[in-house]
Design a protein around this motif. Sequence first.
Motif, PDB file in Angstrom:
ATOM      1  N   ASP A  25       1.031  -1.483  -0.267  1.00 40.57           N
ATOM      2  CA  ASP A  25      -0.164   0.319  -0.078  1.00 40.57           C
ATOM      3  C   ASP A  25       0.283   1.445  -0.198  1.00 40.57           C
ATOM      4  O   ASP A  25       2.130   1.098   0.253  1.00 40.57           O
ATOM      5  CB  ASP A  25      -1.297  -0.454   1.144  1.00 40.57           C
ATOM      6  N   ASP A  32      -2.639   9.206   5.794  1.00 40.82           N
ATOM      7  CA  ASP A  32      -2.565   8.130   6.481  1.00 40.82           C
ATOM      8  C   ASP A  32      -2.566   7.739   8.282  1.00 40.82           C
ATOM      9  O   ASP A  32      -2.546   6.813   8.144  1.00 40.82           O
ATOM     10  CB  ASP A  32      -1.557   7.186   5.261  1.00 40.82           C
ATOM     11  N   PHE A  40      -1.704   3.495  12.082  1.00 37.60           N
ATOM     12  CA  PHE A  40      -2.104   3.956  10.885  1.00 37.60           C
ATOM     13  C   PHE A  40      -3.781   4.242  10.618  1.00 37.60           C
ATOM     14  O   PHE A  40      -4.060   3.840  11.643  1.00 37.60           O
ATOM     15  CB  PHE A  40      -2.173   3.350   9.785  1.00 37.60           C
ATOM     16  N   ARG A  42      -6.430   5.683   8.679  1.00 34.10           N
ATOM     17  CA  ARG A  42      -7.043   6.027   7.328  1.00 34.10           C
ATOM     18  C   ARG A  42      -7.318   4.552   7.003  1.00 34.10           C
ATOM     19  O   ARG A  42      -6.905   3.774   6.944  1.00 34.10           O
ATOM     20  CB  ARG A  42      -6.105   5.929   6.535  1.00 34.10           C
ATOM     21  N   HIS A  45      -6.875   1.955   4.685  1.00 33.05           N
ATOM     22  CA  HIS A  45      -4.927   1.804   4.485  1.00 33.05           C
ATOM     23  C   HIS A  45      -4.915  -0.515   5.160  1.00 33.05           C
ATOM     24  O   HIS A  45      -5.627   0.041   5.693  1.00 33.05           O
ATOM     25  CB  HIS A  45      -4.412   2.498   5.430  1.00 33.05           C
ATOM     26  N   HIS A  48      -3.921  -0.017   8.562  1.00 36.57           N
ATOM     27  CA  HIS A  48      -4.976   0.420   9.272  1.00 36.57           C
ATOM     28  C   HIS A  48      -4.742   0.095  10.824  1.00 36.57           C
ATOM     29  O   HIS A  48      -4.986  -1.371  11.057  1.00 36.57           O
ATOM     30  CB  HIS A  48      -6.368   0.562   9.193  1.00 36.57           C
TER      31      HIS A  48
END
Lengths: 139, 417
Positions: A25, A32, A40, A42, A45, A48
């Motif tokens: 990614d 993000d 993380f 977002r 993502h 995440h």
Amino acid sequence: MAGTVIRGHAGIGPAAEGEALVAHDNFSARYDLDRIRGVFSRPAHKLHDENYVGKVLVLNIAKGGVATAWMLHEMASRGMAPAALLLNYANPIIAQGAAFAGFPLIDRFETDITRAIETGQHVAVDPAAGTVTVDGGAA
Amino acid sequence: MRLTDHEKSIQAGEHGAARQRALAQQIEIGRFFDAEDFVEVAQAHIMADTESLGEAGVAFMEELAQLPEAETRVVIPTITDPRGADFNAYGRINHDAAYVELERRADKAFRALGILMTDTCINYQTMMPPVIGEHLAMGDTGVVIYSNSVQGARTNYEGGPSALAAAMTGRTPRYGFHLDQHRRGTARFEVRHRPGDWSEWGALGGMIGRQMGSYFQVPVIDGIQGSGPAPTSDDLKHFGAALASFGSTALFHMVGVTPEAPDLETCFDGAPPDPVSLGKADFDAFLSEYAIEGDGLDVVVFAAPQLSLLELEKAANLIKGRRVADGVALVIATNPENKNAADRMGLTATLEEAGAVVLEGVCFYQMHARELGEANGWTRLMTNSAKLSNIIGGYGYEPVLADMARCVDSAVAGRIV
């Protein structure tokens, strides 16, 4: 450290090592990350909710905006930065941010770096030489 | 890198330690991108908001500001991107006073270096538009892509510390979009649906941006010319800002529209590649990704990029005589020049009488959006900016992308309509 060496373009910043956190990614500090909590944030993502602090982050390309250039320095000042960043393709913002913060960055590897390293592997990063050494061999 | 005598004198510290450090940083970046030398730039544009600077960045700027002016003053005209707080209106949106204070410190430090605090990401619509062939060091992705593509100027993405270095040395490493070979098309898109409004121009940018594999890709867009009137500056602004945001893209060519694209063949070395076709169904699919369950609504935002005077006029016309519903906020961001013009022309009064908050010198995602959301109870956000839709999810919002008229109707209804 014994292990498999992966070569990239000569990078920026000092040598570093740590545990890899890998995803195919992309990366932008503004888009993000929750930079306060070091995760993380977002939702879309692949990492995440993953904590990146002290990890060698391995991602595909640098995306998004300009803010990352300041943000690496700010994250490092609070001890909340990754240990290093390995990308297939950096953009100028990441490079400028790394130069300003003295943060280890390498890109343009001989292979897709997100497939060559697995999350949890211990890696040593040498930006001056443009090499990454993966403990126990590449994935 | 090959250095001129002047650059060698900076490197040797003859112009002070701050410029010496700036050049050393630039050389490191130049080597990373295999630059052979530097190029002098006519202007720099710096991202200077405290959300990205942080306390550490502000402290860095304050240290610089304490050095003798001869060692730090910028050597080319240097302007700034939106700041992180509206000094006049912060109380109206419950902006934390601690952030406002940090912003004041940053503002003072930047001024001490001779930087013009323009606080804008639409300098090309309000200040001095770049011209074809002009080398620049611009520090906002939307500014970069517009300068390169629509105006034919030459700049890379220059992050805050890098644009500051360019301002202090008057040059930047010659790589990327300063070079002819990186300005050639690398991908081709055939647009079969003419974007109808700014959210659709942004959607088009978003769709193409998602397909970009690296910073050095240059999409060529065909099918716009002849599909209607020439796109306006605001159309291309929304398209470019979204393309840059989704794609980390710095240059596009639009056949028959932008200066380096008189026809398709001119954009490519050799035969143009097969096109990716984008039709109405693709637009609908993209927009449907930014739709959410239920009709609850907390805040409507027009920003990212800041609004031109004509966008402000359109928003004012749409809301004139109506009223934003209780429990919903309508937040609009523009730059100080357009705010002043809108004040004079009665547009601000129309908007604010309807319950909108018109902010100047800021942009929504560059002013601690997460904390603003928490302070105001904002989660469900509606906007006509594809760029904002792309960014704001990371700040804890649920974005809905729709055209300006539907956004205004929703603000008035108090729910997503």
